[in-house]
Design a protein around this motif. Structure first.
Motif, mmCIF file in Angstrom:
data_model
loop_
_atom_site.group_PDB
_atom_site.id
_atom_site.type_symbol
_atom_site.label_atom_id
_atom_site.label_comp_id
_atom_site.label_asym_id
_atom_site.label_seq_id
_atom_site.Cartn_x
_atom_site.Cartn_y
_atom_site.Cartn_z
ATOM 1 N N ASP A 23 -14.588 31.284 29.664
ATOM 2 C CA ASP A 23 -15.649 32.180 29.214
ATOM 3 C C ASP A 23 -15.213 32.801 27.891
ATOM 4 O O ASP A 23 -14.330 33.661 27.862
ATOM 5 N N VAL A 24 -15.838 32.392 26.805
ATOM 6 C CA VAL A 24 -15.377 32.792 25.476
ATOM 7 C C VAL A 24 -15.667 34.239 25.146
ATOM 8 O O VAL A 24 -15.153 34.767 24.161
ATOM 9 N N THR A 25 -16.458 34.937 25.941
ATOM 10 C CA THR A 25 -16.813 36.320 25.621
ATOM 11 C C THR A 25 -15.928 37.347 26.309
ATOM 12 O O THR A 25 -16.093 38.544 26.072
ATOM 13 N N VAL A 26 -14.998 36.917 27.149
ATOM 14 C CA VAL A 26 -14.197 37.870 27.916
ATOM 15 C C VAL A 26 -12.729 37.784 27.521
ATOM 16 O O VAL A 26 -12.290 36.876 26.833
ATOM 17 N N GLY A 27 -11.969 38.761 28.009
ATOM 18 C CA GLY A 27 -10.550 38.798 27.713
ATOM 19 C C GLY A 27 -10.237 39.607 26.470
ATOM 20 O O GLY A 27 -11.127 39.975 25.703
ATOM 21 N N VAL A 28 -8.965 39.891 26.276
ATOM 22 C CA VAL A 28 -8.511 40.593 25.071
ATOM 23 C C VAL A 28 -8.451 39.584 23.928
ATOM 24 O O VAL A 28 -7.761 38.571 24.026
ATOM 25 N N GLN A 29 -9.165 39.880 22.844
ATOM 26 C CA GLN A 29 -9.273 38.901 21.767
ATOM 27 C C GLN A 29 -8.927 39.457 20.391
ATOM 28 O O GLN A 29 -9.121 38.794 19.375
ATOM 29 N N GLY A 30 -8.415 40.680 20.350
ATOM 30 C CA GLY A 30 -8.035 41.224 19.061
ATOM 31 C C GLY A 30 -7.412 42.603 19.171
ATOM 32 O O GLY A 30 -7.464 43.257 20.220
ATOM 33 N N PHE A 31 -6.827 43.059 18.069
ATOM 34 C CA PHE A 31 -6.246 44.396 17.974
ATOM 35 C C PHE A 31 -6.353 44.823 16.521
ATOM 36 O O PHE A 31 -6.451 43.999 15.616
ATOM 37 N N ASP A 32 -6.354 46.141 16.294
ATOM 38 C CA ASP A 32 -6.560 46.603 14.924
ATOM 39 C C ASP A 32 -5.263 46.563 14.122
ATOM 40 O O ASP A 32 -4.171 46.407 14.665
ATOM 41 N N ASP A 33 -5.420 46.697 12.801
ATOM 42 C CA ASP A 33 -4.269 46.600 11.913
ATOM 43 C C ASP A 33 -3.631 47.947 11.619
ATOM 44 O O ASP A 33 -2.670 48.034 10.853
ATOM 45 N N GLY A 34 -4.153 49.013 12.198
ATOM 46 C CA GLY A 34 -3.563 50.326 12.037
ATOM 47 C C GLY A 34 -4.146 51.164 10.921
ATOM 48 O O GLY A 34 -3.920 52.377 10.865
ATOM 49 N N GLU A 35 -4.920 50.563 10.027
ATOM 50 C CA GLU A 35 -5.457 51.317 8.908
ATOM 51 C C GLU A 35 -6.474 52.363 9.360
ATOM 52 O O GLU A 35 -6.499 53.478 8.861
ATOM 53 N N ASP A 36 -7.333 52.002 10.276
ATOM 54 C CA ASP A 36 -8.318 52.966 10.764
ATOM 55 C C ASP A 36 -7.633 54.127 11.480
ATOM 56 O O ASP A 36 -8.043 55.274 11.373
ATOM 57 N N ALA A 37 -6.565 53.821 12.203
ATOM 58 C CA ALA A 37 -5.829 54.875 12.902
ATOM 59 C C ALA A 37 -5.242 55.877 11.908
ATOM 60 O O ALA A 37 -5.251 57.089 12.146
ATOM 61 N N LYS A 38 -4.734 55.380 10.789
ATOM 62 C CA LYS A 38 -4.186 56.278 9.768
ATOM 63 C C LYS A 38 -5.260 57.218 9.249
ATOM 64 O O LYS A 38 -5.018 58.397 9.020
ATOM 65 N N ARG A 39 -6.456 56.713 9.078
ATOM 66 C CA ARG A 39 -7.533 57.516 8.518
ATOM 67 C C ARG A 39 -8.147 58.461 9.543
ATOM 68 O O ARG A 39 -8.972 59.296 9.200
ATOM 69 N N ARG A 40 -7.738 58.329 10.781
ATOM 70 C CA ARG A 40 -8.145 59.318 11.790
ATOM 71 C C ARG A 40 -7.177 60.487 11.804
ATOM 72 O O ARG A 40 -7.182 61.282 12.745
ATOM 73 N N GLY A 41 -6.310 60.556 10.804
ATOM 74 C CA GLY A 41 -5.390 61.671 10.708
ATOM 75 C C GLY A 41 -4.002 61.359 11.204
ATOM 76 O O GLY A 41 -3.303 62.228 11.722
ATOM 77 N N GLY A 42 -3.596 60.100 11.075
ATOM 78 C CA GLY A 42 -2.256 59.735 11.499
ATOM 79 C C GLY A 42 -2.147 59.303 12.940
ATOM 80 O O GLY A 42 -1.045 59.151 13.464
ATOM 81 N N ASP A 43 -3.270 59.105 13.611
ATOM 82 C CA ASP A 43 -3.276 58.623 14.995
ATOM 83 C C ASP A 43 -2.639 57.242 15.035
ATOM 84 O O ASP A 43 -3.085 56.325 14.338
ATOM 85 N N ALA A 44 -1.604 57.077 15.835
ATOM 86 C CA ALA A 44 -0.862 55.819 15.859
ATOM 87 C C ALA A 44 -1.300 54.878 16.977
ATOM 88 O O ALA A 44 -0.638 53.873 17.224
ATOM 89 N N ALA A 45 -2.395 55.191 17.656
ATOM 90 C CA ALA A 45 -2.845 54.343 18.767
ATOM 91 C C ALA A 45 -3.259 52.968 18.262
ATOM 92 O O ALA A 45 -3.741 52.811 17.139
ATOM 93 N N LEU A 46 -3.066 51.966 19.100
ATOM 94 C CA LEU A 46 -3.436 50.585 18.791
ATOM 95 C C LEU A 46 -4.747 50.249 19.481
ATOM 96 O O LEU A 46 -4.830 50.257 20.712
ATOM 97 N N GLY A 47 -5.783 49.956 18.718
ATOM 98 C CA GLY A 47 -7.064 49.579 19.287
ATOM 99 C C GLY A 47 -7.029 48.169 19.850
ATOM 100 O O GLY A 47 -6.477 47.256 19.224
ATOM 101 N N VAL A 48 -7.607 47.980 21.033
ATOM 102 C CA VAL A 48 -7.646 46.682 21.701
ATOM 103 C C VAL A 48 -9.104 46.256 21.827
ATOM 104 O O VAL A 48 -9.949 47.033 22.283
ATOM 105 N N PHE A 49 -9.392 45.011 21.453
ATOM 106 C CA PHE A 49 -10.761 44.525 21.377
ATOM 107 C C PHE A 49 -10.988 43.316 22.270
ATOM 108 O O PHE A 49 -10.076 42.511 22.501
ATOM 109 N N ASP A 50 -12.231 43.181 22.746
ATOM 110 C CA ASP A 50 -12.652 41.905 23.311
ATOM 111 C C ASP A 50 -13.278 41.123 22.167
ATOM 112 O O ASP A 50 -13.024 41.401 20.995
#
Length: 284
Positions: free
Chosen positions: A114-141
């Motif tokens: 099923d190509v629409t399910v599962g973990v299929q990406g993560f962010d590069d950290g740039e958006d987290a920096k612009r949230r004020g230094g938030d170091a969390a890693l975004g996980v995407f389907d």
């Protein structure tokens, strides 16, 4: 929000329909049929950790350093599907510390076929920096962000997405809109102080139907593929928000039927003022 320690097995953590659990070694790919794809979206392993995953039978769709961990995205058969681009059905993230596999993030029950399910990406950290230094890693389907991982005091935590992310020194709040139908996504933005900012145009062209449906802030729409559309908003400070949706307005006779409305994929902010930095949408 249950923690997962790097050095010992602890209770699993779940958020956003995903699960974080400790591992002692790289798991083998599931013995199941993968989706029939056209082309290969796998990337060449760039680290010893990614090569270890490949040696176990996985294909790598991405990797990065994050908070002292090596994050490696793997799937059985990352590939291209017409109208969808790269997909990694049934994918997962493997997290390594000092060269050793310590945890994985996956969607329980997600299958490679099923190509629409599962973990299929993560962010590069740039958006987290612009949230004020938030170091969390975004996980995407395949389509949207589902959860975030934090590393605190040597412990990994899987965290649900907050109700809103804050940019531009705290003055621009962006509510959660991922996966939400356009009417509801717009209502959430308006409730947070954003206002429609229709672009100047001579002729509506391809977006005429969206304008007639009551969305003059539509900027552009793709006529093929996933049917992406972008919509422009501004707040009182002049910060600009771009909402991106996927799907077509295909049932004009049933405007209240949420199933047939475009659904939001993400929202990104560009802060006003010469010193402000643009905040791209998560996943870009």
């Amino acid at each position: 929000m249950a923690p997962v320690a790097a050095a010992a097995a602890r209770p699993t953590a779940e958020a956003g329909g995903l699960r974080l659990e400790p591992i002692a070694d790289v798991p083998a790919p599931p013995a199941e049929a993968a989706a029939e794809v056209h082309g290969d979206c796998a990337v060449a392993p760039g680290s010893a950790e990614a090569r270890a995953a490949q040696a176990r039978g996985w294909k790598v769709f991405g990797e990065r350093e994050w908070q002292g961990y090596r994050v490696v995205g793997v799937a059985a058969a990352p590939g291209v599907l017409a109208g969808m681009g790269c997909t990694s059905g049934g994918g997962r993230l493997l997290l390594f510390r000092d060269g050793r596999a310590v945890a994985q993030v996956f969607e329980p029950g997600a299958r490679a076929g099923d190509v629409t399910v599962g973990v299929q990406g993560f962010d590069d950290g740039e958006d987290a920096k612009r949230r004020g230094g938030d170091a969390a890693l975004g996980v995407f389907d395949w389509a949207v962000q589902r959860a975030r991982i934090r590393a605190e005091d040597g412990t990994l935590r899987l965290q649900a997405l907050p109700e809103a992310d804050v940019y531009c020194g705290g003055r621009a709040a962006v509510p959660r809109v991922e996966g939400v139908a356009l009417p509801q996504a717009r209502a959430r933005l308006l409730a947070r102080g954003w206002r429609a900012a229709p672009p100047q145009r001579e002729e509506p062209g391809f977006v005429a139907g969206m304008i007639e449906a009551g969305y003059p802030e539509v900027e552009d729409c793709a006529g093929t593929g996933q049917g992406f559309c972008s919509f422009a908003y501004r707040n009182r400070a002049g910060d600009r928000l771009t909402l991106v949706t996927a799907g077509e307005l295909s049932r004009a006779e049933r405007p209240g039927d949420e199933e047939y409305w475009p659904h939001a994929r993400h929202a990104g902010v560009a802060c006003a003022g010469p010193a402000a930095a643009a905040a791209p949408a998560a996943g870009e």
